[in-house]
Design a protein around this motif. Structure first.
Motif, PDB file in Angstrom:
ATOM      1  N   LEU A  24      -1.095 -12.455 -16.398  1.00 54.53           N
ATOM      2  CA  LEU A  24      -0.193 -12.017 -17.461  1.00 54.53           C
ATOM      3  C   LEU A  24       1.240 -12.477 -17.202  1.00 54.53           C
ATOM      4  N   ARG A  25       1.699 -12.359 -15.974  1.00 54.99           N
ATOM      5  CA  ARG A  25       3.081 -12.741 -15.661  1.00 54.99           C
ATOM      6  C   ARG A  25       3.288 -14.255 -15.723  1.00 54.99           C
ATOM      7  N   ALA A  26       2.212 -15.012 -15.528  1.00 52.50           N
ATOM      8  CA  ALA A  26       2.323 -16.472 -15.592  1.00 52.50           C
ATOM      9  C   ALA A  26       2.114 -17.016 -17.001  1.00 52.50           C
ATOM     10  N   ALA A  27       1.679 -16.177 -17.933  1.00 51.35           N
ATOM     11  CA  ALA A  27       1.383 -16.635 -19.292  1.00 51.35           C
ATOM     12  C   ALA A  27       2.659 -16.921 -20.070  1.00 51.35           C
ATOM     13  N   LYS A  28       2.527 -17.772 -21.064  1.00 45.08           N
ATOM     14  CA  LYS A  28       3.650 -18.081 -21.945  1.00 45.08           C
ATOM     15  C   LYS A  28       3.845 -16.938 -22.944  1.00 45.08           C
ATOM     16  N   PRO A  29       5.078 -16.724 -23.407  1.00 42.60           N
ATOM     17  CA  PRO A  29       5.318 -15.640 -24.380  1.00 42.60           C
ATOM     18  C   PRO A  29       4.432 -15.734 -25.613  1.00 42.60           C
ATOM     19  N   ALA A  30       4.198 -16.953 -26.111  1.00 41.98           N
ATOM     20  CA  ALA A  30       3.352 -17.112 -27.306  1.00 41.98           C
ATOM     21  C   ALA A  30       1.920 -16.685 -27.030  1.00 41.98           C
ATOM     22  N   GLU A  31       1.435 -16.934 -25.810  1.00 35.41           N
ATOM     23  CA  GLU A  31       0.078 -16.530 -25.456  1.00 35.41           C
ATOM     24  C   GLU A  31      -0.030 -15.018 -25.345  1.00 35.41           C
ATOM     25  N   LEU A  32       1.022 -14.374 -24.865  1.00 35.05           N
ATOM     26  CA  LEU A  32       1.007 -12.914 -24.772  1.00 35.05           C
ATOM     27  C   LEU A  32       1.078 -12.268 -26.143  1.00 35.05           C
ATOM     28  N   ARG A  33       1.831 -12.882 -27.055  1.00 33.64           N
ATOM     29  CA  ARG A  33       1.932 -12.334 -28.411  1.00 33.64           C
ATOM     30  C   ARG A  33       0.651 -12.545 -29.198  1.00 33.64           C
ATOM     31  N   ASP A  34       0.004 -13.705 -29.004  1.00 33.88           N
ATOM     32  CA  ASP A  34      -1.225 -14.025 -29.734  1.00 33.88           C
ATOM     33  C   ASP A  34      -2.259 -14.554 -28.747  1.00 33.88           C
ATOM     34  N   PRO A  35      -2.967 -13.645 -28.073  1.00 32.22           N
ATOM     35  CA  PRO A  35      -3.905 -14.081 -27.040  1.00 32.22           C
ATOM     36  C   PRO A  35      -5.290 -14.447 -27.549  1.00 32.22           C
ATOM     37  N   ASP A  36      -5.463 -14.560 -28.870  1.00 27.96           N
ATOM     38  CA  ASP A  36      -6.778 -14.839 -29.433  1.00 27.96           C
ATOM     39  C   ASP A  36      -7.182 -16.274 -29.123  1.00 27.96           C
ATOM     40  N   PRO A  37      -8.187 -16.495 -28.266  1.00 28.36           N
ATOM     41  CA  PRO A  37      -8.578 -17.862 -27.934  1.00 28.36           C
ATOM     42  C   PRO A  37      -9.203 -18.628 -29.081  1.00 28.36           C
ATOM     43  N   ALA A  38      -9.607 -17.904 -30.147  1.00 27.20           N
ATOM     44  CA  ALA A  38     -10.242 -18.594 -31.268  1.00 27.20           C
ATOM     45  C   ALA A  38      -9.287 -19.555 -31.938  1.00 27.20           C
ATOM     46  N   GLY A  39      -7.998 -19.261 -31.893  1.00 28.87           N
ATOM     47  CA  GLY A  39      -7.030 -20.123 -32.535  1.00 28.87           C
ATOM     48  C   GLY A  39      -6.527 -21.243 -31.660  1.00 28.87           C
ATOM     49  N   ARG A  40      -7.091 -21.389 -30.452  1.00 30.62           N
ATOM     50  CA  ARG A  40      -6.612 -22.398 -29.515  1.00 30.62           C
ATOM     51  C   ARG A  40      -7.495 -23.632 -29.465  1.00 30.62           C
ATOM     52  N   GLY A  41      -8.481 -23.704 -30.314  1.00 25.63           N
ATOM     53  CA  GLY A  41      -9.325 -24.899 -30.332  1.00 25.63           C
ATOM     54  C   GLY A  41     -10.629 -24.658 -29.594  1.00 25.63           C
ATOM     55  N   SER A  42     -11.680 -25.341 -30.033  1.00 23.57           N
ATOM     56  CA  SER A  42     -12.993 -25.204 -29.427  1.00 23.57           C
ATOM     57  C   SER A  42     -13.028 -25.876 -28.061  1.00 23.57           C
ATOM     58  N   LEU A  43     -13.901 -25.341 -27.213  1.00 21.79           N
ATOM     59  CA  LEU A  43     -14.061 -25.902 -25.869  1.00 21.79           C
ATOM     60  C   LEU A  43     -14.480 -27.360 -25.929  1.00 21.79           C
ATOM     61  N   TRP A  44     -15.388 -27.675 -26.864  1.00 20.26           N
ATOM     62  CA  TRP A  44     -15.941 -29.031 -26.911  1.00 20.26           C
ATOM     63  C   TRP A  44     -15.078 -29.996 -27.702  1.00 20.26           C
ATOM     64  N   GLN A  45     -13.921 -29.536 -28.149  1.00 22.51           N
ATOM     65  CA  GLN A  45     -12.981 -30.495 -28.719  1.00 22.51           C
ATOM     66  C   GLN A  45     -12.473 -31.458 -27.654  1.00 22.51           C
ATOM     67  N   GLY A  46     -12.743 -31.114 -26.385  1.00 19.82           N
ATOM     68  CA  GLY A  46     -12.396 -32.030 -25.308  1.00 19.82           C
ATOM     69  C   GLY A  46     -13.166 -33.331 -25.377  1.00 19.82           C
ATOM     70  N   LEU A  47     -14.267 -33.358 -26.128  1.00 19.90           N
ATOM     71  CA  LEU A  47     -15.014 -34.610 -26.283  1.00 19.90           C
ATOM     72  C   LEU A  47     -14.194 -35.661 -27.008  1.00 19.90           C
ATOM     73  N   ALA A  48     -13.204 -35.206 -27.786  1.00 17.83           N
ATOM     74  CA  ALA A  48     -12.363 -36.153 -28.517  1.00 17.83           C
ATOM     75  C   ALA A  48     -11.155 -36.597 -27.698  1.00 17.83           C
ATOM     76  N   ALA A  49     -11.117 -36.207 -26.424  1.00 12.04           N
ATOM     77  CA  ALA A  49      -9.965 -36.554 -25.588  1.00 12.04           C
ATOM     78  C   ALA A  49      -9.733 -38.060 -25.488  1.00 12.04           C
ATOM     79  N   PRO A  50     -10.781 -38.912 -25.395  1.00 11.31           N
ATOM     80  CA  PRO A  50     -10.521 -40.352 -25.296  1.00 11.31           C
ATOM     81  C   PRO A  50      -9.936 -40.958 -26.567  1.00 11.31           C
ATOM     82  N   VAL A  51     -10.027 -40.224 -27.702  1.00 13.89           N
ATOM     83  CA  VAL A  51      -9.531 -40.776 -28.968  1.00 13.89           C
ATOM     84  C   VAL A  51      -8.007 -40.644 -28.976  1.00 13.89           C
ATOM     85  N   ARG A  52      -7.360 -41.549 -28.264  1.00  9.18           N
ATOM     86  CA  ARG A  52      -5.909 -41.568 -28.148  1.00  9.18           C
ATOM     87  C   ARG A  52      -5.434 -42.998 -28.313  1.00  9.18           C
TER      88      ARG A  52
END
Length: 301
Positions: A27-55
């Protein structure tokens, strides 16, 4: 610490001492925005990492490699490196994907911890101004006690203070959060004659609650003031003890120039001064201890 308006700075984060130390660290290391809105659903799907090479860097590297190999003739020696280069590129992309997926998994787990602990921490944004100032006063008083010399040297039962005082601050913060939530939802004015007495009663309960919290904060501040007085007496005692430690040398020095009885009288006066300060220190320390017991009495009951 005060801001430009002369108000105490409200703690950005107040954590329940009942949480495990590992969760408190998250909690103390978290960013203020993460503490205000800790819902992981709005942070992107885990498997969106598959699109990481698309840069654009990856696309540029692939285009450069394609141009390099196709520009060479079909029998050029460099064509032998085509498939090893393709394999190396594929391995590089797989590494990027795995690292990004691992990072997203770690972020997801961390945000899950924050979300599950949402009721176990209070943010400055959770509080209305009056509530925030009370929490700031309570935190300042507790910090003053725990940073005092008599606390650090265990004259005030350091182990007990380190448990009881954070609990007191958390109880205050938790109550102020509920108060702030109700205060914000309270209408500014009644919609009619029948609603007015109900609204007045509602406001009376809020004011009574805030006054009760202020009494608790005042008790913490009294304890901090008595601790500060004990600290001043303690510092005075230490200084006189330091001066008295040189009494033998001072006696010898005085004996060289004046009569021995005068030298002894001077040293006796130092001893009496040390005893008087020691008595004052013990009295101040006793008052601080009594205040600490009175502060913890409701919790013990």
């Amino acid at each position: 610490m005060k801001n430009d308006n002369g108000e105490l700075v409200v703690p950005q984060l107040t954590v329940s001492p009942d949480l495990p130390a590992t969760v408190q660290d998250v909690l103390r290391a978290a960013k203020p925005a993460e503490l205000r809105d800790p819902d992981p659903a709005g942070r992107g799907s885990l498997w969106q990492g598959l699109a990481a090479p698309v840069r654009w860097e990856t696309a540029l590297m692939c285009a450069g490699g394609y141009t390099f190999f196709t520009s060479a003739g079909p029998h050029a020696p460099v064509r032998v490196l085509l498939w090893p280069a393709v394999g190396l590129g594929a391995a590089w992309m797989a590494l990027i994907v795995s690292l990004d997926v691992a990072r997203r998994r770690k972020d997801r787990d961390r945000l899950q911890v924050i979300r599950q602990s949402r009721e176990s921490y209070v943010l400055d944004a959770d509080l209305v101004p009056a509530a925030g100032q009370l929490l700031a006063r309570a935190s300042r008083a507790v910090d003053a006690v725990r940073s005092s010399k008599v606390h650090q040297d265990n004259y005030l039962d350091r182990q007990r203070n380190d448990v009881v005082l954070p609990e007191k601050v958390w109880e205050i913060a938790e109550t102020l959060r509920v108060y702030s939530r109700l205060e914000r939802s309270t209408p500014a004015c009644a919609e009619g004659e029948k609603a007015r007495p109900v609204l007045d009663a509602h406001r009376t309960v809020l004011q009574t609650t805030l006054a009760g919290i202020e009494r608790r904060v005042a008790a913490l501040e009294t304890y901090a003031e008595q601790t500060a007085e004990a600290d001043r007496r303690y510092a005075e005692l230490l200084q006189i003890e330091q001066l008295s430690a040189t009494g033998h040398e001072l006696l010898e020095l005085l004996a060289r120039s004046v009569r021995d009885d005068l030298a002894v009288a001077e040293i006796d006066s130092l001893t009496e001064g040390a005893a008087a300060v020691a008595t004052a220190f013990e009295a101040a320390l006793a008052e601080a201890r009594e205040s600490a017991h009175a502060l913890a009495a409701p919790a013990a009951a």
